[in-house]
Scaffold this active site. Structure first.
Site, mmCIF file in Angstrom:
data_model
loop_
_atom_site.group_PDB
_atom_site.id
_atom_site.type_symbol
_atom_site.label_atom_id
_atom_site.label_comp_id
_atom_site.label_asym_id
_atom_site.label_seq_id
_atom_site.Cartn_x
_atom_site.Cartn_y
_atom_site.Cartn_z
ATOM 1 N N GLY A 154 43.422 42.033 52.514
ATOM 2 C CA GLY A 154 43.829 43.416 52.739
ATOM 3 C C GLY A 154 45.327 43.665 52.749
ATOM 4 N N LEU A 164 35.112 43.608 44.902
ATOM 5 C CA LEU A 164 34.568 42.868 43.753
ATOM 6 C C LEU A 164 33.250 43.401 43.198
ATOM 7 C CD1 LEU A 164 35.382 39.196 44.861
ATOM 8 C CD2 LEU A 164 36.753 40.794 43.519
ATOM 9 N N HIS A 192 44.286 45.337 39.240
ATOM 10 C CA HIS A 192 43.865 44.022 38.745
ATOM 11 C C HIS A 192 45.103 43.134 38.618
ATOM 12 C CE1 HIS A 192 41.157 41.234 36.763
ATOM 13 N NE2 HIS A 192 42.137 40.989 35.907
ATOM 14 N N ASP A 207 36.778 46.039 35.072
ATOM 15 C CA ASP A 207 38.168 45.962 34.575
ATOM 16 C C ASP A 207 38.334 46.600 33.195
ATOM 17 O OD1 ASP A 207 38.747 44.469 36.868
ATOM 18 O OD2 ASP A 207 38.180 42.608 35.884
HETATM 19 C C1 GRF Z 1 44.883 41.788 44.650
HETATM 20 O O1 GRF Z 1 45.573 40.765 44.004
HETATM 21 C C2 GRF Z 1 44.266 42.727 43.649
HETATM 22 O O2 GRF Z 1 44.892 42.730 42.424
HETATM 23 C C3 GRF Z 1 42.880 42.182 43.471
HETATM 24 O O3 GRF Z 1 42.529 41.654 44.716
HETATM 25 C C4 GRF Z 1 43.692 41.257 45.427
HETATM 26 C C5 GRF Z 1 43.602 41.810 46.798
HETATM 27 O O4 GRF Z 1 44.569 41.254 47.639
HETATM 28 N N1 GRF Z 1 42.007 43.184 42.914
HETATM 29 P P1 GRF Z 1 44.719 41.797 49.128
HETATM 30 O O5 GRF Z 1 43.381 41.633 49.816
HETATM 31 O O6 GRF Z 1 45.144 43.213 49.045
HETATM 32 O O7 GRF Z 1 45.774 40.930 49.763
#
Ligand code: GRF
Length: 192
Positions: free
Chosen positions: A13, A86, A105, A146
C-alpha cells in the site's frame, strides 16, 4: 462536496499511502474507501491508521452479480483507482464506471503486462530482456489485464548492476511522484 474515490489495493500500500497524503487537505477529491481482497495486506493497516473505511471483498461476490457496485454507489464512490490490485475488474464495474477506472503498472506497457505479470515477475522479465529502460504506465482499465488506453508513462534507466529489487525501488519512486497528480487531473477532468 469533494469527489469520492476508492483505491483498490491488496499489497503493502505504499502508493495508497501517497494518494491519501496527497488528497488529505484537498477539498475537491477525497479518498473515501479502500477496497482489498487480502485480509493480511499491509494496506489495511494504513486504512485503519488513516481512519478510512475499508471493504474486504470476496471473489465469488466480486466476479458475480453487481461486483459490489450497489455498495460503491451507496457510498457515492465516483472514481476507482487500482494501486496494486491483482483481480480482473468485472464487466459490471467497467460498465458502471466508463473511463473512471485506472490502474498503475510497473513497466512500460504494452510490454510486460498480462495475467501473472506483477511485482518482481515484471522486473525480472524486464531485466532478462536486456532492455535499457523501464518505467510506469497509468492506463484506463478494460476487460483485459493491463490492456486499456494508456494515459501516462514515465521512464527510468536500467543500469547493468540493477537487480529486481533496485529496479523496483526506481519504479516505486516514479509511481509515488506521478500517480497522485495524474489521479487528480483525471478526476477533476471527468464528467460525473
Ligand atoms: C506497484 O508497483 C504498482 O505498479 C503495482 O503494484 C505495486 C503496488 O505497490 N500495480 P504498493 O502496494 O503501492 O507499495
Amino acid at each position: 462536496m469533494p469527489i469520492k474515490i476508492a483505491v483498490f489495493a491488496s499489497g503493502a500500500g505504499s502508493n495508497t499511502q501517497r494518494i491519501i497524503d496527497y488528497f488529505r487537505t484537498s477539498d475537491k477529491v477525497q479518498v473515501a474507501l479502500i477496497v482489498c481482497n487480502n485480509p493480511g495486506a499491509g494496506v489495511l493497516e494504513i486504512a485503519a491508521r488513516e481512519q478510512i473505511e475499508t471493504l474486504l471483498i470476496d471473489k465469488q461476490q466480486f466476479t458475480k452479480g453487481d461486483a459490489y457496485y450497489s455498495f460503491l454507489k451507496q457510498k457515492n464512490i465516483q472514481f476507482l483507482v487500482l494501486a496494486g490490485f491483482l483481480w480482473k475488474i468485472p464487466e459490471a464495474l467497467i460498465k458502471a464506471y466508463p473511463k473512471k477506472i485506472i490502474n498503475i503498472h510497473p513497466a512500460l506497457l504494452p510490454k510486460y503486462g498480462g495475467k501473472g505479470m506483477y511485482g518482481n515477475f515484471v522486473h525480472q522479465a524486464v531485466l532478462a530482456s536486456g532492455d535499457r529502460e523501464s518505467g510506469i504506465t497509468i492506463h484506463y482499465v478494460d476487460e483485459w489485464y493491463d490492456h486499456g488506453t494508456i494515459i501516462f508513462q514515465a521512464r527510468c534507466k536500467i543500469e547493468p548492476e540493477d537487480l529486481a529489487s533496485t529496479l523496483a525501488q526506481k519504479i516505486h519512486a516514479l509511481e509515488h511522484r506521478y500517480f497522485p497528480e495524474i489521479i487528480e487531473k483525471l478526476v477533476l477532468d471527468s464528467n460525473f
